[in-house]
Design an enzyme around this catalytic site. Structure first.
Site, PDB file in Angstrom:
ATOM      1  N   ALA A   4       4.015   1.730   8.308  1.00 39.20           N
ATOM      2  CA  ALA A   4       4.699   0.411   8.540  1.00 39.20           C
ATOM      3  C   ALA A   4       3.990  -0.399   9.281  1.00 39.20           C
ATOM      4  O   ALA A   4       3.441   0.000  10.460  1.00 39.20           O
ATOM      5  CB  ALA A   4       6.073   0.653   9.267  1.00 39.20           C
ATOM      6  N   GLY A  54     -10.377  -1.887   5.099  1.00 40.05           N
ATOM      7  CA  GLY A  54     -10.419  -3.499   5.275  1.00 40.05           C
ATOM      8  C   GLY A  54      -9.576  -4.378   4.605  1.00 40.05           C
ATOM      9  O   GLY A  54      -8.339  -4.098   4.494  1.00 40.05           O
ATOM     10  N   ILE A  68       0.645  -1.285  -0.034  1.00 44.46           N
ATOM     11  CA  ILE A  68      -0.061   0.129  -0.052  1.00 44.46           C
ATOM     12  C   ILE A  68       1.032   1.232  -0.039  1.00 44.46           C
ATOM     13  O   ILE A  68       0.703   2.223  -0.737  1.00 44.46           O
ATOM     14  CB  ILE A  68      -0.974   0.043   1.230  1.00 44.46           C
ATOM     15  CG1 ILE A  68      -1.957  -1.334   1.351  1.00 44.46           C
ATOM     16  CG2 ILE A  68      -1.888   1.327   1.270  1.00 44.46           C
ATOM     17  CD1 ILE A  68      -3.016  -1.324   2.383  1.00 44.46           C
ATOM     18  N   ASP A  74       0.695 -13.426  13.841  1.00 44.53           N
ATOM     19  CA  ASP A  74      -0.623 -13.943  14.438  1.00 44.53           C
ATOM     20  C   ASP A  74      -0.403 -15.518  14.843  1.00 44.53           C
ATOM     21  O   ASP A  74       0.262 -16.010  14.748  1.00 44.53           O
ATOM     22  CB  ASP A  74      -1.558 -14.372  13.152  1.00 44.53           C
ATOM     23  CG  ASP A  74      -2.231 -12.990  12.464  1.00 44.53           C
ATOM     24  OD1 ASP A  74      -1.440 -12.032  12.793  1.00 44.53           O
ATOM     25  OD2 ASP A  74      -2.841 -13.271  11.386  1.00 44.53           O
ATOM     26  N   TYR A 102      -1.992  -7.529  17.295  1.00 46.51           N
ATOM     27  CA  TYR A 102      -2.210  -6.570  16.089  1.00 46.51           C
ATOM     28  C   TYR A 102      -3.445  -5.645  16.179  1.00 46.51           C
ATOM     29  O   TYR A 102      -3.369  -4.599  16.096  1.00 46.51           O
ATOM     30  CB  TYR A 102      -2.416  -7.533  14.474  1.00 46.51           C
ATOM     31  CG  TYR A 102      -2.538  -6.692  13.377  1.00 46.51           C
ATOM     32  CD1 TYR A 102      -1.512  -6.034  12.912  1.00 46.51           C
ATOM     33  CD2 TYR A 102      -3.908  -6.505  12.967  1.00 46.51           C
ATOM     34  CE1 TYR A 102      -1.662  -5.555  11.382  1.00 46.51           C
ATOM     35  CE2 TYR A 102      -3.965  -5.705  11.809  1.00 46.51           C
ATOM     36  CZ  TYR A 102      -2.917  -5.358  11.061  1.00 46.51           C
ATOM     37  OH  TYR A 102      -3.193  -4.777   9.799  1.00 46.51           O
ATOM     38  N   GLY A 138      15.560   3.576   8.031  1.00 45.10           N
ATOM     39  CA  GLY A 138      15.581   3.914   9.317  1.00 45.10           C
ATOM     40  C   GLY A 138      14.611   2.817   9.991  1.00 45.10           C
ATOM     41  O   GLY A 138      13.490   2.371   9.282  1.00 45.10           O
TER      42      GLY A 138
HETATM   43  P1  NDP Z   1       3.445  -4.462   3.662  1.00 43.51           P
HETATM   44  O1  NDP Z   1       4.001  -5.470   4.348  1.00 43.51           O
HETATM   45  O2  NDP Z   1       3.684  -4.544   2.036  1.00 43.51           O
HETATM   46  O3  NDP Z   1       4.096  -3.074   3.948  1.00 43.51           O
HETATM   47  C1  NDP Z   1       4.463  -2.919   5.136  1.00 43.51           C
HETATM   48  C2  NDP Z   1       5.732  -2.052   5.246  1.00 43.51           C
HETATM   49  O4  NDP Z   1       6.380  -1.777   6.610  1.00 43.51           O
HETATM   50  C3  NDP Z   1       6.728  -3.194   4.410  1.00 43.51           C
HETATM   51  O5  NDP Z   1       7.512  -2.326   3.549  1.00 43.51           O
HETATM   52  C4  NDP Z   1       7.588  -3.605   5.731  1.00 43.51           C
HETATM   53  O6  NDP Z   1       9.064  -4.026   5.310  1.00 43.51           O
HETATM   54  C5  NDP Z   1       7.755  -2.281   6.613  1.00 43.51           C
HETATM   55  N1  NDP Z   1       8.292  -2.467   7.693  1.00 43.51           N
HETATM   56  C6  NDP Z   1       8.192  -3.687   8.639  1.00 43.51           C
HETATM   57  N2  NDP Z   1       9.026  -3.446   9.708  1.00 43.51           N
HETATM   58  C7  NDP Z   1       9.623  -2.143   9.577  1.00 43.51           C
HETATM   59  C8  NDP Z   1      10.451  -1.265  10.294  1.00 43.51           C
HETATM   60  N3  NDP Z   1      10.840  -1.917  11.509  1.00 43.51           N
HETATM   61  N4  NDP Z   1      10.938  -0.278   9.906  1.00 43.51           N
HETATM   62  C9  NDP Z   1      10.467   0.302   8.699  1.00 43.51           C
HETATM   63  N5  NDP Z   1       9.535  -0.445   7.592  1.00 43.51           N
HETATM   64  C10 NDP Z   1       9.117  -1.463   8.501  1.00 43.51           C
HETATM   65  O7  NDP Z   1       1.966  -4.478   3.856  1.00 43.51           O
HETATM   66  P2  NDP Z   1       0.824  -3.501   3.221  1.00 43.51           P
HETATM   67  O8  NDP Z   1       1.294  -2.493   2.411  1.00 43.51           O
HETATM   68  O9  NDP Z   1      -0.418  -4.215   3.086  1.00 43.51           O
HETATM   69  O10 NDP Z   1       0.155  -2.844   4.689  1.00 43.51           O
HETATM   70  C11 NDP Z   1       0.342  -1.454   4.957  1.00 43.51           C
HETATM   71  C12 NDP Z   1      -0.231  -0.908   6.251  1.00 43.51           C
HETATM   72  O11 NDP Z   1      -1.603  -1.133   6.148  1.00 43.51           O
HETATM   73  C13 NDP Z   1       0.072  -1.614   7.330  1.00 43.51           C
HETATM   74  O12 NDP Z   1       0.201  -0.823   8.607  1.00 43.51           O
HETATM   75  C14 NDP Z   1      -1.025  -2.637   7.591  1.00 43.51           C
HETATM   76  O13 NDP Z   1      -1.217  -3.220   9.086  1.00 43.51           O
HETATM   77  C15 NDP Z   1      -2.162  -2.162   7.106  1.00 43.51           C
HETATM   78  N6  NDP Z   1      -3.237  -2.743   6.601  1.00 43.51           N
HETATM   79  C16 NDP Z   1      -3.244  -3.462   5.534  1.00 43.51           C
HETATM   80  C17 NDP Z   1      -4.476  -4.147   4.853  1.00 43.51           C
HETATM   81  C18 NDP Z   1      -4.389  -5.070   4.054  1.00 43.51           C
HETATM   82  O14 NDP Z   1      -5.322  -5.742   3.491  1.00 43.51           O
HETATM   83  N7  NDP Z   1      -3.206  -4.971   3.170  1.00 43.51           N
HETATM   84  C19 NDP Z   1      -5.604  -4.078   5.787  1.00 43.51           C
HETATM   85  C20 NDP Z   1      -5.705  -3.288   6.968  1.00 43.51           C
HETATM   86  C21 NDP Z   1      -4.671  -2.577   7.517  1.00 43.51           C
HETATM   87  P3  NDP Z   1       9.091  -5.810   5.234  1.00 43.51           P
HETATM   88  O15 NDP Z   1       7.893  -5.991   4.030  1.00 43.51           O
HETATM   89  O16 NDP Z   1      10.444  -5.799   4.530  1.00 43.51           O
HETATM   90  O17 NDP Z   1       8.949  -6.343   6.332  1.00 43.51           O
END
Ligand code: NDP
Length: 249
Positions: free
Chosen positions: A92, A187, A15, A97, A156, A63
């Site tokens: 992020a 969602g 996203i 789970d 979560y 970071g």
């Molecule tokens: P992704 O896993 O694609 O994106 C999350 C990003 O956060 C990844 O690039 C991940 O890196 C990064 N990240 C994890 N740990 C760290 C850290 N310590 N420092 C910096 N970056 C970090 O997930 P989505 O794009 O699907 O989700 C984005 C947000 O939307 C999240 O907060 C998720 O909970 C929320 N969300 C998503 C939904 C969905 O259906 N997809 C539904 C509801 C909420 P890496 O992948 O390398 O771990």
């Protein structure tokens, strides 16, 4: 929006990438945070270069959002190389789970640190600059599961739900300073991760969604774009549910 800087944490993810594209298209200097221990810098650079080839002028910033000192270093670098962050999207997030009776301490703290303590770390480090400037936007990406709970997600759901309290309290503190603080609760969003789920399971998930489909990352990015803009100036302390009717309240 000219010269405004928008930082998306975890910005190279599913996203996050679409949010960065939208913010760049809107005219902001869009910066994607990534953590080089989980996303190698070479991959983040390729991500940036690919987006630049598509016409999006995006930047990257290394970071660890779970670590205050690492975030402080990152913001220092962004300040000197790109500019002060005006829009912070706390995006992020991770899942680990397990039903509570099987959840390890590590699974609990990893999720709380990445999804919630990151919000403190990054918001704390930008808020003084925003107050001094008299303008700012903080947008927390929560989840429908923070509103309704989910099996196997005590960690979560707790983190995502805590974002609402954080946003409401900070919104009160900075309301007179031109700064808004809000949450977006997506969602089921059809990222590649969700689309990789077996079709028969995906069909069962979709059957629970009143509008009958997954949301798109663009639909989350639309809401980020709106809240970031001056059109969203009167929205603060709010939670915007973008879930196709999956949970209504
Ligand atoms: P992704 O896993 O694609 O994106 C999350 C990003 O956060 C990844 O690039 C991940 O890196 C990064 N990240 C994890 N740990 C760290 C850290 N310590 N420092 C910096 N970056 C970090 O997930 P989505 O794009 O699907 O989700 C984005 C947000 O939307 C999240 O907060 C998720 O909970 C929320 N969300 C998503 C939904 C969905 O259906 N997809 C539904 C509801 C909420 P890496 O992948 O390398 O771990």
């Amino acid at each position: 929006m000219a010269n405004k800087v928008a930082l998306v944490t975890g910005g190279t993810g599913g996203i996050g990438t679409v949010m960065c594209k939208r913010l760049a298209k809107d005219g902001y200097k869009a910066v994607a945070n990534y953590y080089s221990k989980v996303v190698p810098t070479a991959d983040a650079e390729k991500w940036r270069d690919d987006l630049r080839k598509e016409g999006y002028d995006v930047h990257i910033a290394d970071g660890d959002v779970t670590n205050f000192a690492s975030c402080a270093d990152m913001f220092k670098k962004i300040n000197s190389e790109i500019g002060q962050v005006d829009i912070l999207v706390n995006n992020a997030g991770i899942t680990r789970d397990a039903p509570l009776h099987k959840m390890t301490e590590q699974q609990w703290y990893d999720v709380i640190n990445t999804n919630l303590n990151s919000v403190f770390n990054c918001s704390r480090l930008v808020i003084e600059g925003m107050i001094a400037k008299g303008w700012g936007r903080i947008i927390n990406i929560s989840s429908v599961n923070g509103q309704k709970g989910a099996y196997g997600q005590t960690n979560y759901s707790s983190a995502k739900s805590a974002m609402y309290g954080f946003a409401k309290s900070l919104a009160l503190e900075v309301a007179k300073k031109g700064i808004t603080v809000n949450c977006i609760s997506p969602g089921y969003i059809g990222t590649s991760m969700v689309m990789a789920i077996k079709e028969e399971i995906r069909e069962k998930i979709v059957a629970q969604v009143p509008v009958g489909r997954f949301g798109s990352p663009e639909e989350i990015a639309n809401m980020v774009s709106y809240l970031a803009s001056d059109l969203g100036a009167y929205i603060t302390g709010a939670n915007m549910a973008v879930n196709g009717g999956l949970h209504m309240y």
